[in-house]
Design an enzyme around this catalytic site. Sequence first.
Site, mmCIF file in Angstrom:
data_model
loop_
_atom_site.group_PDB
_atom_site.id
_atom_site.type_symbol
_atom_site.label_atom_id
_atom_site.label_comp_id
_atom_site.label_asym_id
_atom_site.label_seq_id
_atom_site.Cartn_x
_atom_site.Cartn_y
_atom_site.Cartn_z
ATOM 1 C CB CYS A 60 78.695 20.114 74.913
ATOM 2 S SG CYS A 60 78.382 21.873 74.644
ATOM 3 C CB ALA A 63 75.504 22.583 72.003
ATOM 4 N NE ARG A 94 69.435 24.194 66.247
ATOM 5 C CZ ARG A 94 68.282 24.460 66.858
ATOM 6 N NH1 ARG A 94 68.048 25.665 67.344
ATOM 7 N NH2 ARG A 94 67.360 23.537 66.988
ATOM 8 C CG HIS A 196 67.615 18.538 73.476
ATOM 9 N ND1 HIS A 196 67.856 17.374 72.790
ATOM 10 C CD2 HIS A 196 68.221 19.517 72.781
ATOM 11 C CE1 HIS A 196 68.590 17.641 71.721
ATOM 12 N NE2 HIS A 196 68.821 18.930 71.696
HETATM 13 FE FE1 CFM Z 1 65.554 17.872 66.952
HETATM 14 FE FE2 CFM Z 1 67.206 17.159 65.337
HETATM 15 FE FE3 CFM Z 1 67.889 18.472 67.581
HETATM 16 FE FE4 CFM Z 1 66.545 19.705 65.581
HETATM 17 FE FE5 CFM Z 1 68.899 20.691 64.650
HETATM 18 FE FE6 CFM Z 1 69.513 18.123 64.462
HETATM 19 FE FE7 CFM Z 1 70.209 19.427 66.654
HETATM 20 MO MO1 CFM Z 1 71.385 19.956 64.395
HETATM 21 S S1 CFM Z 1 65.454 18.095 64.776
HETATM 22 S S2 CFM Z 1 66.310 19.773 67.698
HETATM 23 S S3 CFM Z 1 66.893 21.543 64.520
HETATM 24 S S4 CFM Z 1 67.178 16.495 67.331
HETATM 25 S S5 CFM Z 1 69.592 19.644 63.003
HETATM 26 S S6 CFM Z 1 68.427 16.237 63.887
HETATM 27 S S7 CFM Z 1 71.299 17.996 65.596
HETATM 28 S S8 CFM Z 1 70.449 21.391 65.913
HETATM 29 S S9 CFM Z 1 69.693 19.067 68.689
#
Ligand code: CFM
Length: 545
Positions: A60, A63, A94, A196
């Site tokens: 989500c 997260a 994580r 993000h």
């Molecule tokens: Fe970038 Fe990723 Fe992500 Fe990531 Fe991660 Fe991820 Fe994630 Mo899990 S590199 S930041 S450190 S998009 S592994 S493939 S899904 S936490 S939001």
Amino acid sequence: MSNENKLPDPSAIKEEILAKYPPKIARKRAKSMVINDPELDQQIQSNVRTIPGIITQRGCTYAGCKGVVLGPTRDIVNLVHGPIGCSFYAWLTRRNQTDPDEQVEGGDNYMNYAFSTDMQDDNIVFGGEKKLAQAIQEAYDIFKPKAIGVFSTCPVGLIGDDVHAVSREMKEKLGDCNVFGFSCEGYKGVSQSAGHHIANNQLFRHVIGLDDTEPKHKYNVNLLGEYNIGGDGFEIDRIFKKCGINIICTFSGNSTMDKFANSHMADLNLVMCHRSINYMAEMQETKFGIPWFKVNFIGAESTAKAMRKIGEYFEDDELKARIEEVIAEEMPSVKEAVAKAKLKSDGKVAMLFVGGSRAHHYQELFGELGMQTVSAGYEFGHRDDYEGRKVLPTIKVDADSRNIEEIKVEKDETRYSPRASEEKLEALKEKGLEISDYRGMAPDMADQSLIVDDITHWETEKLIDFYKPDIFCAGIKEKYVVQKSGIPLKQLHSYDYGGPYAGFEGAKNFYADIEKILSTSIWKKIKAPWLNKETDPCICAEYVA
Ligand code: CFM
């Protein structure tokens, strides 16, 4: 990566998968399942809502904001405004690591705590703002942190608590603590990707640029989109240190409030995870004049390539020579390790379904092992992560993406200074350095490989049957189902218990772990419980329109 081997044509299996869906859903999913032709510009539907009822890998918005971008920062108190479950399930799962001892001062580390307002029914009915103010006060009284970030969970948005107003009031009241809020309710976007963006915006607004201290080093960079999972960031730090390059701030693995605040003084931004942090690179470029380019430290060859690009950018022969020395020092043991692992791995096949970057990055490491990625996809990547930034102007803005604030950034009148002239950037582009660009995953994948965005459980099962991969890479939610099908699953989010996998040392760790996985025959001996029809009748369901 080699595109030479033509893979088996997956069109029949694609049709078979889609045939099971109701027609409207089949039409939608078809656009997210693309048989790759690296020579063509193919559109891959992504960053759209998951179909209700389908089992997705996604997380989500909360997260993505609290867990992913702000989570790895050790000295900001991350206070979750919401019911306790949202905190409990985000509590250090994580595996992002931090080093609180690296500075004598400012060694505070709150990452092992879970801060929550623990909203109850009466807060939902009568509002939770008072409780939030109390919680901020309490965290301040106990820890005296430099900053407190307040993260909204779903109910906060539903009842209309104003986390920004409360944060502003408390910031004023406390005086020496930067308090800022995030409207990152879980439902705010179609996935964690929206979180993000929200995190980037608020960091940029409230933290970046607060400290104008000139860096003391000659070469100063920020590493954007490296979250120090399993210690990846530490290995990258080691390589940079050896080469004599100073990382002002890693966003946000092993980061601190002060490093963020000073990050706008860098000469260059290096973007590791394009999906989660390209916003920060763009905003810093516009406001302060810091150029950026894409790097990948997953894979020993990619690491060497990234370091060489940095040498090119700084145009300093001494630095370039030092980088070559470091590569020459690191490579022999890498080559030895890969040769050993290749005895097991050469010619094997992988499938990668990870968030927004790793499904691309890890194809490099598998390539070094002589393994081919036959099918891959992101949970929440956007079209630019698949097709490259060239498609950005053509991406349709829908109601969901319009819901996420796009902040207007302008040149800082006093602090904007272009770190490199237009001519220099053009010359670097001529040399093949992709400034402010990312080509995406599709051009690097083999002809007829299958790209699937936001893969569903049903599609996963069918594709495993079709490709019979030697290894499947995804996360904890997929792990046991895949393993019960007789295929080993390597977690590429948390790395299971392993890592680091970045840089030269990381590559060696990865080769060894994959070799171990491929050397065990246990998975082939497993019979999934649902295949034993006598003791466990198969659970089936039919779609009823
Ligand atoms: Fe970038 Fe990723 Fe992500 Fe990531 Fe991660 Fe991820 Fe994630 Mo899990 S590199 S930041 S450190 S998009 S592994 S493939 S899904 S936490 S939001």
